[in-house]
Design an enzyme around this catalytic site. Sequence first.
Site, PDB file in Angstrom:
ATOM      1  N   ASP A   1       0.836  -1.201   0.000  1.00 19.03           N
ATOM      2  CA  ASP A   1       0.000   0.000   0.000  1.00 19.03           C
ATOM      3  C   ASP A   1       0.874   1.255   0.000  1.00 19.03           C
ATOM      4  OD1 ASP A   1      -2.796   0.959   0.334  1.00 19.03           O
ATOM      5  OD2 ASP A   1      -2.002   1.843   2.177  1.00 19.03           O
TER       6      ASP A   1
ATOM      7  N   GLU B   1       9.944 -19.857  -4.424  1.00 19.39           N
ATOM      8  CA  GLU B   1      10.097 -18.740  -5.363  1.00 19.39           C
ATOM      9  C   GLU B   1      10.393 -17.452  -4.601  1.00 19.39           C
ATOM     10  OE1 GLU B   1       6.264 -18.658  -7.154  1.00 19.39           O
ATOM     11  OE2 GLU B   1       6.708 -20.314  -8.509  1.00 19.39           O
TER      12      GLU B   1
HETATM   13  C1  GLC Z   1      -4.252   3.074  -0.643  1.00 18.37           C
HETATM   14  C2  GLC Z   1      -5.480   2.187  -0.614  1.00 18.37           C
HETATM   15  C3  GLC Z   1      -6.640   3.012  -0.142  1.00 18.37           C
HETATM   16  C4  GLC Z   1      -6.344   3.508   1.256  1.00 18.37           C
HETATM   17  C5  GLC Z   1      -5.029   4.288   1.292  1.00 18.37           C
HETATM   18  C6  GLC Z   1      -4.542   4.511   2.694  1.00 18.37           C
HETATM   19  O1  GLC Z   1      -4.326   4.068  -1.604  1.00 18.37           O
HETATM   20  O2  GLC Z   1      -5.675   1.616  -1.865  1.00 18.37           O
HETATM   21  O3  GLC Z   1      -7.834   2.292  -0.168  1.00 18.37           O
HETATM   22  O4  GLC Z   1      -7.370   4.329   1.710  1.00 18.37           O
HETATM   23  O5  GLC Z   1      -4.007   3.586   0.632  1.00 18.37           O
HETATM   24  O6  GLC Z   1      -4.084   3.316   3.253  1.00 18.37           O
END
Ligand code: GLC
Length: 553
Positions: free
Chosen positions: A214, A279
Amino acid sequence: MSTQTEPAARVTGAGSTWSDAIVYEVYLRSFADGDGDGVGDLPGLAAHLSHLRALGVDAVWLTPFFPSPGHDHGYDVSDYTDVDTTFGGLAAFEELVAAAHAQGLRVLVDVVPNHTSHRHRWFRAALAEGRSGGRYRDYYLWRDPAADGGPPNNWLANFGGPAWTLDPASGQYYYHAYLPEQPDLNWRNPEVLAEWVRILELWLARGADGFRIDVAHNLLKHAAYPDNPELDVPTDGRTPVGRVSAARRLVRAHDVDQDGAADIFAALRAALPLTNAGEPPFLLGETVLDDPDRVARYVAPGRLHAAMWFGAQNVAFNAADIAAALEPGARPLDPGAGRYAWFLSNHDRARPASRLAEDGADRLAEDGAARLGADRALAVAAVLMVMPGPYVLYQGEELGAVDADVPVDLARDPIAVRAGEAAMARDRARTPMPWTAEDGRGFSAATPWLPHGQLPPAGSVADQSGVPDSHLERWRSMVAAWRAHRGTLPTAVEVLMDLGLVRVRRGPLTAVLSTGPEAPLPAGTTLWRSLPGDDDVVRPGETVWRLTEGRSR
Ligand code: GLC
């Protein structure tokens, strides 16, 4: 002829296992409800893996399933080592992984390393330690107030308001790129990296094949915290994505994508063991940046295997826009470098069938417009697919799903609920998967956590399955054709644009997309086309894949 259960490793050619893989994003809360509480979960997904198998994808990306107070629907994690009972608990994860592997599907776990929940034990400890600090205080980003007692600088949170919140007990502010309930971690502290190596090792031992990372571009902030420059005119709604409009009035010079951020992934990658299948774990970064050269730094040799390039997120249906979004992927790659990951949709963005229905418009009035938008989305997906690098497919895109009109009183996204920007709310793309056309859509017998959206113009999964030329069947046939040929393709690709046509040439395969005129096809045989028919031309709004003999570049 490929089979649906063949693992990606055996069917991709040059590069790694994942080079040309198709990754299917499951927004877990809205995929399938296994326990009847109105929220999708891991047992629900396990019961629907046959859909992924019939589609022919290689891997599934699971959005966060960790314990979370849910201020950002799981992107605020209070314990990275466990599975929330809402999603079925740890046993459900282990069962899902076993079932996915048995069907030849790899599993990507979505990890959130930029910030924790404010309920995470590290943040609680940091608060308890106070300004004199201890081990955990320095896991987060603390600053004294500005001279006037206000926040230490002008940085804004993506979901509204200042990016700093005062901790009254210590008199210091902590930094959060998103909600105050999502304090950012201090990635300049080596202990944070060590914690994350342990977390990722744990999920690899539990059978994960890799990770979706993320906001990978966010991990470092300027060490001196200077103010961000202000824009005279805020950027428009198209870019950058995923934040409220007020947060778009600053240049993101010092709070994202700082030098050194991409090196973190080299350190992480070097520290990780192999997967249980022997892997290297696949590292796919979410890199929400406007400049493809900046994204490329995250996939330099030894760093991420793939980084999401958001260029195609904002294209209108015209050849120039589409070719410009593809072009960075045609630049030569350093040996050993990772790839851009291509995609049209995800859980944070409007649905492509809606975006592309009328150039520039977000909302749809009529069914006909929705069908047009869905056809266009498939045509664009078919040129992205041919680019070197994985394609990431978001649940519902294969059905031609359109944006849902979620009433304000049922909205759940903090962008709507907290920041009051209903027009920006991501709920529109997060409504439950329509498995059938019945009342509960085959998703759940209970009231779903978000209301059902309108059905895709071609109907539910059940309505479209086995119906020749339905949107879903055209997606299935594209994936089957891709699986049968991708292993033979070189990594070099050429993107050409001329008079409403985009041509993507990759060795013997040429994809031709027309956004305007009907045009002749290159000599050869047709492998697949996005619209029904067998004409000898590419028609407006169509992509045709041609196999051209003796052409390799
Ligand atoms: C990313 C995620 C989103 C989230 C943000 C903060 O962009 O895809 O859904 O709100 O991060 O974690």
